[in-house]
Design a protein around this motif. Structure first.
Motif, mmCIF file in Angstrom:
data_model
loop_
_atom_site.group_PDB
_atom_site.id
_atom_site.type_symbol
_atom_site.label_atom_id
_atom_site.label_comp_id
_atom_site.label_asym_id
_atom_site.label_seq_id
_atom_site.Cartn_x
_atom_site.Cartn_y
_atom_site.Cartn_z
ATOM 1 N N GLN A 96 1.020 -1.333 -0.224
ATOM 2 C CA GLN A 96 -0.160 0.213 -0.106
ATOM 3 C C GLN A 96 0.701 1.192 -0.015
ATOM 4 O O GLN A 96 0.827 2.191 0.655
ATOM 5 N N ARG A 97 1.967 1.291 -0.605
ATOM 6 C CA ARG A 97 3.295 2.443 -0.893
ATOM 7 C C ARG A 97 3.111 2.611 -2.061
ATOM 8 O O ARG A 97 3.360 1.265 -2.992
ATOM 9 N N LYS A 98 4.038 3.292 -2.936
ATOM 10 C CA LYS A 98 4.954 3.404 -3.294
ATOM 11 C C LYS A 98 5.966 2.421 -4.021
ATOM 12 O O LYS A 98 6.528 2.569 -3.281
ATOM 13 N N VAL A 99 6.351 1.425 -5.121
ATOM 14 C CA VAL A 99 7.375 1.477 -5.164
ATOM 15 C C VAL A 99 8.368 1.506 -6.907
ATOM 16 O O VAL A 99 7.786 1.740 -7.885
ATOM 17 N N LEU A 100 9.280 1.711 -6.416
ATOM 18 C CA LEU A 100 10.446 1.290 -7.983
ATOM 19 C C LEU A 100 10.344 0.232 -7.903
ATOM 20 O O LEU A 100 11.075 -0.241 -7.061
ATOM 21 N N SER A 101 10.018 -0.235 -8.980
ATOM 22 C CA SER A 101 9.908 -1.498 -9.644
ATOM 23 C C SER A 101 11.064 -1.789 -10.571
ATOM 24 O O SER A 101 10.704 -0.781 -11.595
ATOM 25 N N LEU A 102 12.486 -2.280 -10.216
ATOM 26 C CA LEU A 102 13.562 -2.522 -11.827
ATOM 27 C C LEU A 102 13.947 -3.584 -12.417
ATOM 28 O O LEU A 102 14.135 -4.619 -11.130
ATOM 29 N N ARG A 103 14.051 -3.640 -13.439
ATOM 30 C CA ARG A 103 14.417 -4.845 -14.309
ATOM 31 C C ARG A 103 16.101 -5.609 -13.401
ATOM 32 O O ARG A 103 16.410 -3.902 -14.410
ATOM 33 N N VAL A 104 16.349 -6.105 -13.736
ATOM 34 C CA VAL A 104 17.748 -6.274 -13.240
ATOM 35 C C VAL A 104 17.922 -7.616 -14.115
ATOM 36 O O VAL A 104 17.817 -8.629 -14.371
ATOM 37 N N GLY A 112 16.482 -15.494 -7.841
ATOM 38 C CA GLY A 112 15.982 -15.694 -9.311
ATOM 39 C C GLY A 112 15.212 -14.934 -9.825
ATOM 40 O O GLY A 112 14.783 -14.843 -10.996
ATOM 41 N N ALA A 113 14.795 -14.196 -8.924
ATOM 42 C CA ALA A 113 13.805 -13.035 -9.238
ATOM 43 C C ALA A 113 14.845 -11.697 -9.972
ATOM 44 O O ALA A 113 15.860 -11.024 -9.631
ATOM 45 N N SER A 114 13.970 -11.429 -11.468
ATOM 46 C CA SER A 114 15.112 -10.507 -12.456
ATOM 47 C C SER A 114 13.858 -9.084 -12.277
ATOM 48 O O SER A 114 14.691 -8.104 -12.982
ATOM 49 N N VAL A 115 13.030 -9.111 -11.410
ATOM 50 C CA VAL A 115 12.487 -7.634 -11.127
ATOM 51 C C VAL A 115 12.345 -7.519 -9.709
ATOM 52 O O VAL A 115 12.475 -8.534 -8.589
ATOM 53 N N CYS A 116 13.415 -6.270 -9.023
ATOM 54 C CA CYS A 116 13.270 -6.389 -8.113
ATOM 55 C C CYS A 116 12.330 -5.007 -7.643
ATOM 56 O O CYS A 116 12.330 -3.770 -8.379
ATOM 57 N N ASP A 117 12.209 -5.000 -6.318
ATOM 58 C CA ASP A 117 11.117 -3.719 -6.050
ATOM 59 C C ASP A 117 11.902 -3.013 -4.428
ATOM 60 O O ASP A 117 11.960 -3.504 -3.659
ATOM 61 N N PHE A 118 11.642 -1.855 -5.250
ATOM 62 C CA PHE A 118 12.209 -0.841 -3.684
ATOM 63 C C PHE A 118 11.518 -0.178 -3.094
ATOM 64 O O PHE A 118 10.179 0.841 -4.160
ATOM 65 N N PRO A 119 10.610 0.069 -1.941
ATOM 66 C CA PRO A 119 9.614 0.734 -1.461
ATOM 67 C C PRO A 119 9.993 2.409 -1.244
ATOM 68 O O PRO A 119 10.835 2.446 -1.246
ATOM 69 N N VAL A 120 8.888 3.298 -1.824
ATOM 70 C CA VAL A 120 9.680 4.352 -1.822
ATOM 71 C C VAL A 120 8.610 4.885 -0.064
ATOM 72 O O VAL A 120 7.622 4.377 0.015
#
Length: 154
Positions: A96-104, A112-120
């Protein structure tokens, strides 16, 4: 100048970057040189006109990367079709907040996850990534900083 708090334990309120507007506005992503139809070089005026700061590009392209209604699953599906470094900002249904989702790249992926989420983390006056001591006046400056410094610093 970038100011960071030495440790979050000592200062629970991270320092806001001072003068980031000048720093971010001064960094340009330049288009590839365009020669005229006859292969002539331009006088420099045309290439200068095509230059935009990272912050200006983010402001002009936000409908592409600021997708707050996108689901977690849909964001992952979209990003997995993109090269490493492509990102978007969305609102996480679980957090329930913004996240920056990044393709790595697959080599950089943890577990094994190729997308990382960074909570804002948002306060009344600042934006920062969860766990970071660096704060920004708005979301555009936050994204611009990480675009310039690359995701290895996230």
């Amino acid at each position: 100048m970038v100011q960071t708090s030495p440790t979050e334990d000592r200062d629970p309120y991270p320092m806001v970057l001072q003068g980031l507007e000048g720093e971010v506005s001064g960094v340009y992503l330049q288009s590839s040189p365009c020669a005229g139809a006859s292969g002539e070089r331009d006088s420099g005026y045309d290439s200068l006109r095509r230059r935009m700061s990272v912050l200006d590009r983010l402001r002009h392209t936000h409908p592409v990367w600021l997708l707050l209604t996108l689901s977690d699953k849909e964001a992952t599906r979209i990003l997995l079709q993109q090269p490493p470094g492509v990102f978007l900002v969305r609102k996480s249904s679980t957090l329930q907040r913004k996240v920056l989702s990044l393709r790595v790249s697959d080599d950089d992926a943890s577990g094994g996850a190729s997308v990382c989420d960074f909570p804002v983390r948002e306060s009344q006056y600042t934006f920062s990534l969860e766990g970071s001591g660096i704060s920004f006046a708005d979301l555009f400056r936050l994204v611009a900083f990480y675009c310039i410094s690359r995701y290895s610093h996230v």
